[in-house]
Design a protein around this motif. Structure first.
Motif: not given
Length: 210
Positions: A88-108
């Motif tokens: 649970d914790v690890c896949p959820t965390t890595l999925a969140k990191f991927a979302q963070v990079r998408r949210l940052l757009g060009a700064d990802g």
């Protein structure tokens, strides 16, 4: 002769004013004031700039090549400890990191995720290679000997415990994320349940810092 009722009114007014001032100072200081010293920058996560967390380290990547924290200078690093069998914790965390990079757009692309396994006996380089980049091709999985992993977790004040319970391996580990700035200093410690938007905001603050 002094008017007692007038004196009481004056004391009451001063008490209300003091309470209002204390409330204003609390609200303006934010929650960081309850977590010890702060560097003066506002983050959603816990500001640990003045705490001695982390430091240089070298581990092996998914191709069995040595990778050091210094290799990622100029980027903000999101460092997490975990293992590939984590339910649970690890896949959820890595999925969140991927979302963070998408949210940052060009700064990802200026954000590097490092996933350090605390279960290197089971997490081979091949297994890390099949697991970690499945969340984002740029994510890097790292492994090492038990002594190396112990040294890294100790430097970040992280913990883990591997228990063999009747043939079933159970791993308990720190679920927080360590956010490391572009100069290689650990700046923020974020809880497991921090929203991706807040983490992205904190990363952007670091990317825009001089």
């Amino acid at each position: 002769m002094t008017d007692p009722s007038g004196a009481r009114r004056t004391i009451a007014v001063l008490a209300v004013a003091a309470l209002a001032l204390a409330t204003l100072l609390f609200l303006s200081s934010g929650s960081q004031g309850w977590f010890g010293p702060s560097s003066g920058v506002r983050f959603h996560g816990r500001d640990v700039a003045l705490e001695d967390l982390g430091g240089p380290f070298t581990l092996s990547d998914m191709s069995n090549q040595p990778r050091s924290l210094s290799d990622f200078r100029g980027k903000v690093v999101l460092l997490a400890f975990g293992y590939t069998h984590c339910p649970d914790v690890c896949p959820t965390t890595l999925a969140k990191f991927a979302q963070v990079r998408r949210l940052l757009g060009a700064d990802g692309p200026r954000v590097q995720v490092l996933f350090v396994t605390v279960d290197p006996q089971r997490d081979s380089a091949e297994l890390l290679r099949n697991y970690v980049p499945s969340f984002d091709p740029d994510f890097i999985g790292l492994r090492g000997t038990k002594a190396q992993i112990d040294a890294v977790t100790k430097s970040f004040h992280a913990r883990y415990e591997i228990v063999d319970h009747q043939g079933d391996i159970v791993v308990d580990h720190t679920a927080s994320t360590y956010v490391i700035d572009t100069r290689g200093k650990t700046r923020i410690l974020t809880p497991y349940d921090q929203p991706a938007r807040e983490l992205a905001d904190d990363v952007l603050t670091l990317l825009r810092s001089p």
